[in-house]
Scaffold this motif. Sequence first.
Motif, PDB file in Angstrom:
ATOM      1  N   ALA A  63       0.861  -1.317  -0.157  1.00  0.00           N
ATOM      2  CA  ALA A  63       0.189   0.081   0.001  1.00  0.00           C
ATOM      3  C   ALA A  63       0.933   1.299   0.138  1.00  0.00           C
ATOM      4  O   ALA A  63       0.532   2.169  -0.697  1.00  0.00           O
ATOM      5  CB  ALA A  63      -0.913  -0.060   1.270  1.00  0.00           C
ATOM      6  N   MET A  64       1.872   1.324   0.858  1.00  0.00           N
ATOM      7  CA  MET A  64       2.766   2.497   0.963  1.00  0.00           C
ATOM      8  C   MET A  64       3.581   2.699  -0.438  1.00  0.00           C
ATOM      9  O   MET A  64       3.717   3.746  -0.938  1.00  0.00           O
ATOM     10  CB  MET A  64       3.510   2.480   2.090  1.00  0.00           C
ATOM     11  N   ALA A  65       3.887   1.517  -0.872  1.00  0.00           N
ATOM     12  CA  ALA A  65       4.585   1.549  -2.232  1.00  0.00           C
ATOM     13  C   ALA A  65       3.712   2.239  -3.191  1.00  0.00           C
ATOM     14  O   ALA A  65       4.081   3.027  -4.154  1.00  0.00           O
ATOM     15  CB  ALA A  65       5.303   0.326  -2.863  1.00  0.00           C
ATOM     16  N   TYR A  66       2.595   1.682  -3.304  1.00  0.00           N
ATOM     17  CA  TYR A  66       1.679   2.447  -4.297  1.00  0.00           C
ATOM     18  C   TYR A  66       1.044   3.834  -4.026  1.00  0.00           C
ATOM     19  O   TYR A  66       0.715   4.615  -5.072  1.00  0.00           O
ATOM     20  CB  TYR A  66       0.517   1.624  -4.564  1.00  0.00           C
ATOM     21  N   ALA A  67       1.195   4.284  -2.888  1.00  0.00           N
ATOM     22  CA  ALA A  67       0.994   5.638  -2.570  1.00  0.00           C
ATOM     23  C   ALA A  67       1.979   6.447  -2.798  1.00  0.00           C
ATOM     24  O   ALA A  67       1.882   7.786  -2.864  1.00  0.00           O
ATOM     25  CB  ALA A  67       0.561   5.541  -0.936  1.00  0.00           C
ATOM     26  N   SER A  68       3.525   5.964  -2.866  1.00  0.00           N
ATOM     27  CA  SER A  68       4.580   6.719  -3.032  1.00  0.00           C
ATOM     28  C   SER A  68       4.581   7.688  -4.472  1.00  0.00           C
ATOM     29  O   SER A  68       4.935   8.878  -4.264  1.00  0.00           O
ATOM     30  CB  SER A  68       5.766   5.635  -2.970  1.00  0.00           C
ATOM     31  N   PRO A  69       4.073   7.290  -5.531  1.00  0.00           N
ATOM     32  CA  PRO A  69       4.026   8.177  -6.454  1.00  0.00           C
ATOM     33  C   PRO A  69       3.038   9.031  -6.332  1.00  0.00           C
ATOM     34  O   PRO A  69       3.195  10.480  -6.869  1.00  0.00           O
ATOM     35  CB  PRO A  69       3.430   7.270  -7.801  1.00  0.00           C
ATOM     36  N   ILE A  70       2.042   8.896  -5.639  1.00  0.00           N
ATOM     37  CA  ILE A  70       0.994  10.378  -5.201  1.00  0.00           C
ATOM     38  C   ILE A  70       1.498  11.198  -4.295  1.00  0.00           C
ATOM     39  O   ILE A  70       1.509  12.439  -4.604  1.00  0.00           O
ATOM     40  CB  ILE A  70      -0.309   9.635  -4.777  1.00  0.00           C
ATOM     41  N   ALA A 123       4.920  11.845  -4.303  1.00  0.00           N
ATOM     42  CA  ALA A 123       5.844  12.307  -5.037  1.00  0.00           C
ATOM     43  C   ALA A 123       5.248  13.389  -5.986  1.00  0.00           C
ATOM     44  O   ALA A 123       5.810  14.681  -6.192  1.00  0.00           O
ATOM     45  CB  ALA A 123       6.533  11.330  -5.937  1.00  0.00           C
ATOM     46  N   LEU A 124       3.905  12.985  -6.440  1.00  0.00           N
ATOM     47  CA  LEU A 124       3.409  14.017  -7.513  1.00  0.00           C
ATOM     48  C   LEU A 124       2.937  15.234  -6.672  1.00  0.00           C
ATOM     49  O   LEU A 124       3.070  16.263  -7.002  1.00  0.00           O
ATOM     50  CB  LEU A 124       2.435  13.404  -8.069  1.00  0.00           C
ATOM     51  N   ALA A 125       2.441  15.020  -5.718  1.00  0.00           N
ATOM     52  CA  ALA A 125       1.968  16.278  -4.679  1.00  0.00           C
ATOM     53  C   ALA A 125       3.133  17.266  -4.257  1.00  0.00           C
ATOM     54  O   ALA A 125       3.022  18.434  -4.354  1.00  0.00           O
ATOM     55  CB  ALA A 125       1.104  15.804  -3.582  1.00  0.00           C
ATOM     56  N   LEU A 126       4.407  16.584  -3.758  1.00  0.00           N
ATOM     57  CA  LEU A 126       5.582  17.180  -3.675  1.00  0.00           C
ATOM     58  C   LEU A 126       6.031  18.172  -4.790  1.00  0.00           C
ATOM     59  O   LEU A 126       6.379  19.113  -4.869  1.00  0.00           O
ATOM     60  CB  LEU A 126       6.480  16.458  -2.931  1.00  0.00           C
ATOM     61  N   THR A 127       5.929  17.378  -6.008  1.00  0.00           N
ATOM     62  CA  THR A 127       6.230  18.071  -7.224  1.00  0.00           C
ATOM     63  C   THR A 127       5.444  19.219  -7.639  1.00  0.00           C
ATOM     64  O   THR A 127       6.035  20.197  -7.995  1.00  0.00           O
ATOM     65  CB  THR A 127       6.135  17.067  -8.581  1.00  0.00           C
ATOM     66  N   LEU A 128       4.136  19.077  -7.569  1.00  0.00           N
ATOM     67  CA  LEU A 128       3.189  20.321  -7.503  1.00  0.00           C
ATOM     68  C   LEU A 128       3.462  21.449  -6.630  1.00  0.00           C
ATOM     69  O   LEU A 128       3.397  22.695  -6.997  1.00  0.00           O
ATOM     70  CB  LEU A 128       1.945  19.902  -7.606  1.00  0.00           C
ATOM     71  N   LEU A 129       4.043  20.964  -5.329  1.00  0.00           N
ATOM     72  CA  LEU A 129       4.091  22.222  -4.368  1.00  0.00           C
ATOM     73  C   LEU A 129       5.268  23.063  -4.618  1.00  0.00           C
ATOM     74  O   LEU A 129       5.275  24.107  -4.661  1.00  0.00           O
ATOM     75  CB  LEU A 129       4.177  21.383  -3.181  1.00  0.00           C
ATOM     76  N   PHE A 130       6.492  21.878  -4.849  1.00  0.00           N
ATOM     77  CA  PHE A 130       7.642  22.913  -5.236  1.00  0.00           C
ATOM     78  C   PHE A 130       7.786  23.536  -6.408  1.00  0.00           C
ATOM     79  O   PHE A 130       8.330  24.485  -6.829  1.00  0.00           O
ATOM     80  CB  PHE A 130       8.952  21.997  -4.985  1.00  0.00           C
ATOM     81  N   GLY A 131       6.822  22.961  -7.454  1.00  0.00           N
ATOM     82  CA  GLY A 131       6.723  23.689  -8.639  1.00  0.00           C
ATOM     83  C   GLY A 131       5.895  25.011  -8.425  1.00  0.00           C
ATOM     84  O   GLY A 131       6.258  25.900  -9.299  1.00  0.00           O
ATOM     85  N   ALA A 132       4.861  25.065  -7.544  1.00  0.00           N
ATOM     86  CA  ALA A 132       4.309  26.379  -7.306  1.00  0.00           C
ATOM     87  C   ALA A 132       5.325  27.193  -6.737  1.00  0.00           C
ATOM     88  O   ALA A 132       5.329  28.495  -7.161  1.00  0.00           O
ATOM     89  CB  ALA A 132       3.162  26.107  -6.322  1.00  0.00           C
ATOM     90  N   LEU A 133       6.440  26.749  -5.961  1.00  0.00           N
ATOM     91  CA  LEU A 133       7.275  27.672  -5.160  1.00  0.00           C
ATOM     92  C   LEU A 133       8.128  28.102  -6.292  1.00  0.00           C
ATOM     93  O   LEU A 133       8.489  29.300  -6.394  1.00  0.00           O
ATOM     94  CB  LEU A 133       8.085  26.742  -4.135  1.00  0.00           C
ATOM     95  N   LEU A 134       8.496  27.454  -7.478  1.00  0.00           N
ATOM     96  CA  LEU A 134       9.473  27.684  -8.382  1.00  0.00           C
ATOM     97  C   LEU A 134       8.747  28.684  -9.354  1.00  0.00           C
ATOM     98  O   LEU A 134       9.309  29.702  -9.630  1.00  0.00           O
ATOM     99  CB  LEU A 134       9.473  26.517  -9.462  1.00  0.00           C
ATOM    100  N   PHE A 135       7.360  28.744  -9.676  1.00  0.00           N
ATOM    101  CA  PHE A 135       6.560  29.813 -10.280  1.00  0.00           C
ATOM    102  C   PHE A 135       6.866  30.910  -9.450  1.00  0.00           C
ATOM    103  O   PHE A 135       6.983  32.076  -9.984  1.00  0.00           O
ATOM    104  CB  PHE A 135       5.236  29.330 -10.578  1.00  0.00           C
ATOM    105  N   VAL A 136       6.475  31.043  -8.087  1.00  0.00           N
ATOM    106  CA  VAL A 136       6.538  32.372  -7.440  1.00  0.00           C
ATOM    107  C   VAL A 136       7.943  32.863  -7.475  1.00  0.00           C
ATOM    108  O   VAL A 136       8.327  34.069  -7.778  1.00  0.00           O
ATOM    109  CB  VAL A 136       6.679  31.816  -5.885  1.00  0.00           C
ATOM    110  N   ALA A 137       9.156  32.085  -7.523  1.00  0.00           N
ATOM    111  CA  ALA A 137      10.442  32.350  -7.867  1.00  0.00           C
ATOM    112  C   ALA A 137      10.878  33.243  -8.881  1.00  0.00           C
ATOM    113  O   ALA A 137      11.598  34.011  -9.106  1.00  0.00           O
ATOM    114  CB  ALA A 137      11.691  31.365  -7.413  1.00  0.00           C
ATOM    115  N   LEU A 138       9.793  32.739 -10.080  1.00  0.00           N
ATOM    116  CA  LEU A 138      10.161  33.269 -11.312  1.00  0.00           C
ATOM    117  C   LEU A 138       9.333  34.534 -11.573  1.00  0.00           C
ATOM    118  O   LEU A 138       9.205  35.016 -12.701  1.00  0.00           O
ATOM    119  CB  LEU A 138       9.775  32.066 -12.367  1.00  0.00           C
TER     120      LEU A 138
END
Length: 364
Positions: free
Chosen positions: A19-26, A28-43
């Motif tokens: 269960a945890m292994a299959y939750a890992s991509p979810i 990771a995707l949430a963290l990617t979007l979070l840090f992507g939003a911070l990247l847009f703020v920095a730009l």
Amino acid sequence: MADFRPLLTLAPRGAPSRAMAYASPIIALALTLLFGALLFVALGKDPVSALKVFLVDPLRDKRAIGEVLLKTVPLVLCALGLAVCYRANVWNIGADGQLILGGIFAGATVLYFDVPGHTIGGVPVLVMASLAGMAGGMLWAAITALLRDRFNANEILVSLMLTYIAQQLILWVVNGPLKDPQGMNFPQSKVFSPEFLLPNLLSGSRLHAGFVVMLVLVAIMTVFVFRSFAGYRLQVGGTAPAAARYAGFSARGSLWSALLISGATAGLAGAFEVTGPIGQLLPSISPGYGFTAIIVAFVGRLHPVGTVFGGIVMSLFYIGGEMAQSRLGLPSALGWVFQGMLLFFLLACDTLIDNRLRWRARTA
């Protein structure tokens, strides 16, 4: 070079770990979007509006959805073969080169029949081109298998270097034997006749029949990996050679089977690219689909069905990067940045989950 082996923690160690292994991509995707939003703020961009352009606008209408699904075809086809390789502990990094060879073989097949006065219909030629593409990818993968089998060469380095050779080979092909004599000296073949192009599935979009073939192969590969003795033998031969020898399985057979399957699916992806959205041979038939497919395979947990989910996510990143460039004035490489962040967070999540489970096992 990144070590992808920690991602193999998806192997079940009981229900909680699965269960945890299959939750890992979810996660990771949430963290990617979070840090992507911070990247847009920095730009200097509004993060909500920028993420809307990046992830929502590519799905705004039927034509846009068709483009997203179109890009999933080469990504998922390459990822299917890579998932088989990685489950067999064969580290093929050269799917992009195998895709290019598939495109060359398929393009040459179409050009052979695409002449005035031809008598063979489009469907038989498309079938032959697809088979030729698979043969081209298998041939390129067989070089890696041969060098690993006979000389114990590292398949990561060999398959990667062969990708660069494939890139030079297609440059020679479109500047030499398959160059369009009426192409104003551009490095390209002539445009294929409409009858030698894959039929569209959605009116007003470029989504072609290769998408249906991709879904069929996903089902076939799922049965092969999880419901067939051949798939079980392949995985055991790669991950546990000693146990395989005891059981009478061949580790060499696993190596060859995994690489040939991977080469065939990547070559088919190349065939679909030249007979689909591109419609001719170009040096840029792949913007790195074979490398992105590595992420697709692991986002999908090396499961054939999961690669469809991973392919859609990566397709959104591709198209979102292009839209961010045209609408927000950001570099087109932004899509690659998001892909890299997703891979980084996926590796981090898998490593942390694996270490946590090992710690709990030791303290239990």
